[in-house]
Design a protein around this motif. Structure first.
Motif, PDB file in Angstrom:
ATOM      1  N   SER A   1      76.167 -21.808  -6.899  1.00  0.00           N
ATOM      2  CA  SER A   1      77.406 -22.564  -7.081  1.00  0.00           C
ATOM      3  C   SER A   1      78.063 -22.268  -8.429  1.00  0.00           C
ATOM      4  O   SER A   1      79.271 -22.454  -8.587  1.00  0.00           O
ATOM      5  CB  SER A   1      77.128 -24.070  -6.982  1.00  0.00           C
ATOM      6  OG  SER A   1      76.229 -24.486  -7.995  1.00  0.00           O
TER       7      SER A   1
ATOM      8  N   GLU B   1      83.280 -26.586   0.081  1.00  0.00           N
ATOM      9  CA  GLU B   1      83.954 -25.565  -0.724  1.00  0.00           C
ATOM     10  C   GLU B   1      85.343 -26.010  -1.178  1.00  0.00           C
ATOM     11  O   GLU B   1      85.835 -25.553  -2.213  1.00  0.00           O
ATOM     12  CB  GLU B   1      84.063 -24.257   0.074  1.00  0.00           C
ATOM     13  CG  GLU B   1      82.767 -23.471   0.133  1.00  0.00           C
ATOM     14  CD  GLU B   1      83.004 -21.978   0.202  1.00  0.00           C
ATOM     15  OE1 GLU B   1      82.395 -21.243  -0.619  1.00  0.00           O
ATOM     16  OE2 GLU B   1      83.777 -21.522   1.060  1.00  0.00           O
TER      17      GLU B   1
ATOM     18  N   THR C   1      85.593 -18.879   4.247  1.00  0.00           N
ATOM     19  CA  THR C   1      84.492 -19.240   3.344  1.00  0.00           C
ATOM     20  C   THR C   1      83.751 -17.991   2.882  1.00  0.00           C
ATOM     21  O   THR C   1      83.756 -16.954   3.550  1.00  0.00           O
ATOM     22  CB  THR C   1      83.501 -20.200   4.024  1.00  0.00           C
ATOM     23  OG1 THR C   1      83.011 -19.605   5.228  1.00  0.00           O
ATOM     24  CG2 THR C   1      84.174 -21.516   4.358  1.00  0.00           C
TER      25      THR C   1
ATOM     26  N   ASN D   1      81.087 -20.042  -8.152  1.00  0.00           N
ATOM     27  CA  ASN D   1      82.170 -20.389  -7.222  1.00  0.00           C
ATOM     28  C   ASN D   1      83.554 -20.006  -7.760  1.00  0.00           C
ATOM     29  O   ASN D   1      84.398 -19.513  -7.015  1.00  0.00           O
ATOM     30  CB  ASN D   1      82.141 -21.888  -6.905  1.00  0.00           C
ATOM     31  CG  ASN D   1      81.049 -22.237  -5.908  1.00  0.00           C
ATOM     32  OD1 ASN D   1      80.465 -21.343  -5.278  1.00  0.00           O
ATOM     33  ND2 ASN D   1      80.751 -23.512  -5.766  1.00  0.00           N
TER      34      ASN D   1
ATOM     35  N   ARG E   1      78.970 -13.825  -3.331  1.00  0.00           N
ATOM     36  CA  ARG E   1      78.385 -14.490  -4.495  1.00  0.00           C
ATOM     37  C   ARG E   1      77.532 -13.525  -5.322  1.00  0.00           C
ATOM     38  O   ARG E   1      77.518 -13.585  -6.550  1.00  0.00           O
ATOM     39  CB  ARG E   1      77.578 -15.707  -4.043  1.00  0.00           C
ATOM     40  CG  ARG E   1      78.447 -16.814  -3.467  1.00  0.00           C
ATOM     41  CD  ARG E   1      77.678 -18.098  -3.248  1.00  0.00           C
ATOM     42  NE  ARG E   1      76.812 -18.052  -2.071  1.00  0.00           N
ATOM     43  CZ  ARG E   1      77.232 -18.264  -0.827  1.00  0.00           C
ATOM     44  NH1 ARG E   1      78.514 -18.500  -0.594  1.00  0.00           N
ATOM     45  NH2 ARG E   1      76.395 -18.234   0.178  1.00  0.00           N
TER      46      ARG E   1
ATOM     47  N   TRP F   1      74.008 -23.134  -2.578  1.00  0.00           N
ATOM     48  CA  TRP F   1      75.328 -23.041  -1.964  1.00  0.00           C
ATOM     49  C   TRP F   1      75.195 -22.300  -0.637  1.00  0.00           C
ATOM     50  O   TRP F   1      74.206 -21.627  -0.397  1.00  0.00           O
ATOM     51  CB  TRP F   1      76.304 -22.322  -2.887  1.00  0.00           C
ATOM     52  CG  TRP F   1      77.753 -22.670  -2.660  1.00  0.00           C
ATOM     53  CD1 TRP F   1      78.729 -21.884  -2.129  1.00  0.00           C
ATOM     54  CD2 TRP F   1      78.374 -23.916  -2.950  1.00  0.00           C
ATOM     55  NE1 TRP F   1      79.921 -22.555  -2.081  1.00  0.00           N
ATOM     56  CE2 TRP F   1      79.733 -23.803  -2.584  1.00  0.00           C
ATOM     57  CE3 TRP F   1      77.915 -25.126  -3.496  1.00  0.00           C
ATOM     58  CZ2 TRP F   1      80.646 -24.849  -2.732  1.00  0.00           C
ATOM     59  CZ3 TRP F   1      78.817 -26.157  -3.655  1.00  0.00           C
ATOM     60  CH2 TRP F   1      80.161 -26.025  -3.275  1.00  0.00           C
TER      61      TRP F   1
END
Length: 575
Positions: free
Chosen positions: A253, A214, A299, A256, A305, A157
């Protein structure tokens, strides 16, 4: 083991704790002076005497301990163990479970973030360090009472995928991409950065494609899923060859849907501040720059993350400790992430640890995916196996299962060539040096192990013949079941005694490797053990040298096999 025996004698007459005594012990500069030396400086204030006077008195007291002799040398007490007393005790200790598997972890759960290659990129030699260091730590921690949990945190990602998609949309060819997905993806990625140097709009285009990804854009999602699928196939082949598996394979990911909760938590605690349209957490009190949480286009970014990842590992995986086996260049990133967790009130942030390592260079050059400077790991493994095969053909052309042994030796040489170095050091990898059967290499240790197994076969075969021809039914074939206190055996010579003392270090070195998170401790132990055995082999009879020597050889082979296994190498019985 030997140190603990000597420590008990010192303990009885000084009142010091065993841990302190062990930390003070030294090895005498000349073997004939003794097996261990204790400096008496630390006792001068306590006893109000000179260290030299204390050494004389302490040596006299230790001389009354059974199986020990001592002498004063200046401010030191040199202690020598009676070999006839301690050899059988030490040999028996080497096979005990608590010696081979010390329990210092007591079931503590440790998540190890390791390997973590990027999707749509070749699995290069540069990925090797995180992969093999992490795998070795997994085994070492598992051997010392922890419950390790390995996680391959795939780089699947981020803005790089916007760049990858933008490059494909501009210059990609579907037929070429299907034929060589990884190679073509790399070409496109390299071209993107080359073109971006002259066309700044490309960076904006890449960011826009990631923003679309995204937000669930169908075309972006389809291309991303293709890159992920083909990359996983490539990675799995490499992991199978390295004999490495993971408890969890979870890309970036995966988190997310967990990042907004992190942003909300930081906002609720009043930690988020606006900076040039972006949202950051200020860390001036930690003497760190602000940690970016959301970019101005909304973003997410790596820290966001990694915050979500850490919380998931603590809350869902029930981790007591979190280890991140990631290159040293990411030091600031992890300092910021851990600091944000602390500011958010997560007390367990103290149990998060970055386990850094130095760069790996190939022929003195740093590798760069952006510029296409990638040495593929598969090509290096193939070359190592081919060279190992050639050496085996030359040295032992009649060896059975040559291909399997060549793979064990070739791949083992690559792994050992990395792990013998302190992980913080840079490694300039040389295939020629890694594959030599002499010196500080994996093949040298593997060959020593195979040599011992061959000697033991001869020894046991000879014992079988002797037993068949003997009327003494008390003799047994298995040296492990023999009476180790049989004084009729020849005493170990200096080389054998030195090897036995070296084997006795395994317990302590395994603990040290676990506490320092340093696989090179085990690699250096394996090298020292192989060298000590070869000196023993050169100076003393083994096959018909008596039960203590046979037992010592067996214990050496077993402990070498353990050390190799911890590092991720096979221990062939023939080479």
């Amino acid at each position: 083991m030997l140190m603990r025996i000597a420590a008990q004698a010192i303990l009885a007459h000084t009142g010091l704790e065993e841990k302190e005594i062990l930390s003070l012990f030294e090895v005498p500069p000349q073997p004939e002076w003794g097996d261990v030396a204790f400096p008496c400086f630390v006792l001068a204030k306590k006893f109000r005497k000179s260290p030299q006077h204390i050494a004389l008195e302490l040596a006299e007291l230790v001389n009354h301990e059974e199986g020990l002799t001592a002498s004063a040398s200046g401010s030191y007490v040199n202690i020598t163990l009676d070999r006839s007393v301690h050899i059988p005790l030490m040999l028996a200790e080497l096979s005990k479970a608590d010696f081979l598997r010390p329990n210092i972890g007591h079931g503590q759960r440790v998540v190890i973030d390791m390997s973590s290659p990027n999707i749509a990129k070749p699995f290069g030699i540069g990925h090797l360090r995180s992969t093999v260091i992490g795998a070795a730590l997994y085994r070492i921690l598992g051997e010392t009472g922890y419950v390790p949990i390995s996680v391959n945190h795939l780089g699947d990602w981020g803005t790089q995928f916007g760049k990858q998609i933008a490059a494909y949309k501009r210059w990609g060819n579907e037929e070429e991409l299907q034929h060589d997905p990884i190679g073509e993806s790399l070409k496109l990625y390299v071209r993107f950065h080359q073109e971006a140097e002259h066309d700044p709009t490309l960076e904006d285009e890449g960011r826009e494609w990631f923003r679309r990804l995204e937000h669930g854009d169908a075309e972006a999602q389809q291309l991303w899923e293709f890159f992920v699928e083909v990359s996983l196939g490539e990675f799995d082949r490499m992991y199978q060859r390295l004999n490495i598996t993971f408890d969890h394979v979870l890309g970036e990911s995966f988190y997310n849907d967990k990042m907004q909760a992190v942003v909300a938590q930081l906002r609720a605690k009043g930690l988020l501040e606006e900076s040039d349209g972006a949202l950051v957490v200020r860390l001036e009190d930690e003497e760190l720059p602000p940690c970016l949480i959301l970019k101005k286009d909304g973003t997410t970014i790596y820290p966001t993350r990694d915050l979500a990842t850490a919380i998931y590992r603590h809350e869902v995986m029930k981790a007591d400790r979190l280890l991140y086996v990631v290159g040293g260049e990411q030091k600031l990133h992890f300092q910021q992430v851990f600091a944000v967790l602390k500011h958010a009130g997560e007390a367990w942030a103290e149990q998060c640890e970055h386990v850094p390592f130095g760069l790996m260079r190939f022929a003195g050059k740093k590798m760069s995916t952006r510029r296409g400077k990638v040495v593929k790991l598969e090509e290096v493994l193939d070359e190592a196996i081919a060279r190992a095969q050639a050496i085996i053909n030359q040295k032992n052309p009649d060896l059975q299962e040559q291909q399997a042994v060549a793979e064990d030796v070739g791949i083992g040489a690559i792994i050992f060539g990395d792990l013998k170095n302190n992980r913080l050091n840079e490694v300039d990898f040389s295939l020629e040096e890694a594959l030599t059967f002499e010196g500080e290499t994996g093949p040298y240790v593997q060959y020593t192990h195979a040599r011992i197994r061959s000697l033991l076969e001869k020894a046991h075969a000879r014992t079988d013949v002797d037993n068949t021809n003997s009327s003494d039914n008390a003799l047994v074939q298995d040296s492990h079941s023999r009476d180790l206190n049989d004084a009729s055996d020849e005493m170990l010579g200096d080389a054998g005694w030195a090897l036995l003392k070296q084997l006795g270090r395994y317990h302590g070195q395994l603990i040290r490797a676990a506490r320092q998170l340093e696989p090179s401790v085990i690699a250096r132990f394996a090298l020292d053990t192989a060298q000590a055995f070869n000196r023993f082999y050169a100076k003393e009879r083994i096959v018909d040298g008596g039960q203590w020597r046979i037992q010592l050889a067996e214990q050496t082979a077993d402990i070498l096999a353990c050390a190799l296994q911890l590092l991720g190498l096979k221990a062939p019985n023939r080479m």
